[in-house]
Design a protein around this motif. Structure first.
Motif, PDB file in Angstrom:
ATOM      1  N   TYR A 126       0.825  -1.212   0.000  1.00 18.67           N
ATOM      2  CA  TYR A 126       0.000   0.000   0.000  1.00 18.67           C
ATOM      3  C   TYR A 126       0.855   1.257   0.000  1.00 18.67           C
ATOM      4  O   TYR A 126       0.481   2.273  -0.567  1.00 18.67           O
ATOM      5  CB  TYR A 126      -0.912   0.033   1.239  1.00 18.67           C
ATOM      6  N   SER A 173      -0.362  -1.103 -10.561  1.00 21.00           N
ATOM      7  CA  SER A 173      -1.456  -2.038 -10.312  1.00 21.00           C
ATOM      8  C   SER A 173      -1.344  -3.312 -11.156  1.00 21.00           C
ATOM      9  O   SER A 173      -1.883  -4.345 -10.790  1.00 21.00           O
ATOM     10  CB  SER A 173      -2.802  -1.373 -10.551  1.00 21.00           C
ATOM     11  N   TYR A 184      -0.374  -5.928  -6.011  1.00 16.33           N
ATOM     12  CA  TYR A 184      -0.756  -4.539  -5.781  1.00 16.33           C
ATOM     13  C   TYR A 184      -1.702  -4.430  -4.579  1.00 16.33           C
ATOM     14  O   TYR A 184      -2.644  -5.212  -4.448  1.00 16.33           O
ATOM     15  CB  TYR A 184      -1.417  -4.015  -7.051  1.00 16.33           C
ATOM     16  N   LYS A 185      -1.438  -3.475  -3.695  1.00 13.23           N
ATOM     17  CA  LYS A 185      -2.268  -3.177  -2.522  1.00 13.23           C
ATOM     18  C   LYS A 185      -2.575  -4.427  -1.690  1.00 13.23           C
ATOM     19  O   LYS A 185      -3.726  -4.805  -1.509  1.00 13.23           O
ATOM     20  CB  LYS A 185      -3.548  -2.470  -2.934  1.00 13.23           C
TER      21      LYS A 185
END
Length: 183
Positions: A100, A106, A137-138
């Motif tokens: 994050y 992404s 991603y994230k």
């Protein structure tokens, strides 16, 4: 099923041992003797030390009140635990991952390798435990290797390696620990 029960029991015993070790000693003679014995037995619990390194050996710290090195074990160059005697040792590490807070596209994924290695006194290196996983991603999650028991020789050097250190969340929950089983 038996394997998972065994792993669960080992994890519970290890967590109980770590919580007992980090507890403050009281005036009772039984607990003072336990604390004295734990300080004499080879044992170490280290916290992650954030650095700008990108890959390789992870650095650790023993400055926090919950990190320590006892019983003749040597902590060298903020990376290596040198064992004072041969015997059976529980070895473990836990690392919190976080994508994050970094600039990760992404569409990108990273293959991460987390491992605990040992170099014996003759210079031979072997991997005790390792796990490879995809970091996307994230994401935010932790990986733990061990606790697992190994017979290790006096003078062996134990350390943790990982690629892409920038994805390590500098959490107080990142740790590297070793405990020798009493003879």
């Amino acid at each position: 099923m038996l394997y998972f029960q065994s792993v669960f029991i080992c994890l519970v015993v290890s967590l109980l041992t770590v919580s007992k070790i980090s507890a403050s000693p009281t005036r009772s003679s039984v607990e003072n003797n336990d604390t004295k014995r734990l300080k004499e037995d080879p044992i170490a619990l280290l916290q992650y030390r954030h650095t700008n390194a990108k890959h390789g050996i992870i650095k650790w710290s023993q400055t926090d009140k919950n990190s320590y090195v006892h019983g003749g074990m040597d902590f060298s160059e903020d990376k290596y635990l040198v064992l004072p005697s041969s015997g059976y040792y529980d070895v473990q590490t836990r690392i919190q991952m976080d994508t994050y807070t970094v600039d990760m596209p992404s569409s990108k994924e990273m293959l991460i390798r987390l491992a605990i290695n040992v170099m014996d006194p003759n210079g031979n290196v072997r991997t005790l435990m390792e796990e490879k996983f995809i970091l996307g991603y994230k994401q935010m999650f932790g990986k733990q290797l061990g606790p697992a028991m190994f017979f290790l020789s006096k003078g062996s050097v134990v350390y943790v390696v990982m690629n892409n250190h920038r994805y390590i969340n500098p959490s107080k929950h990142n740790m590297f620990g070793i405990r020798k089983w009493s003879d």
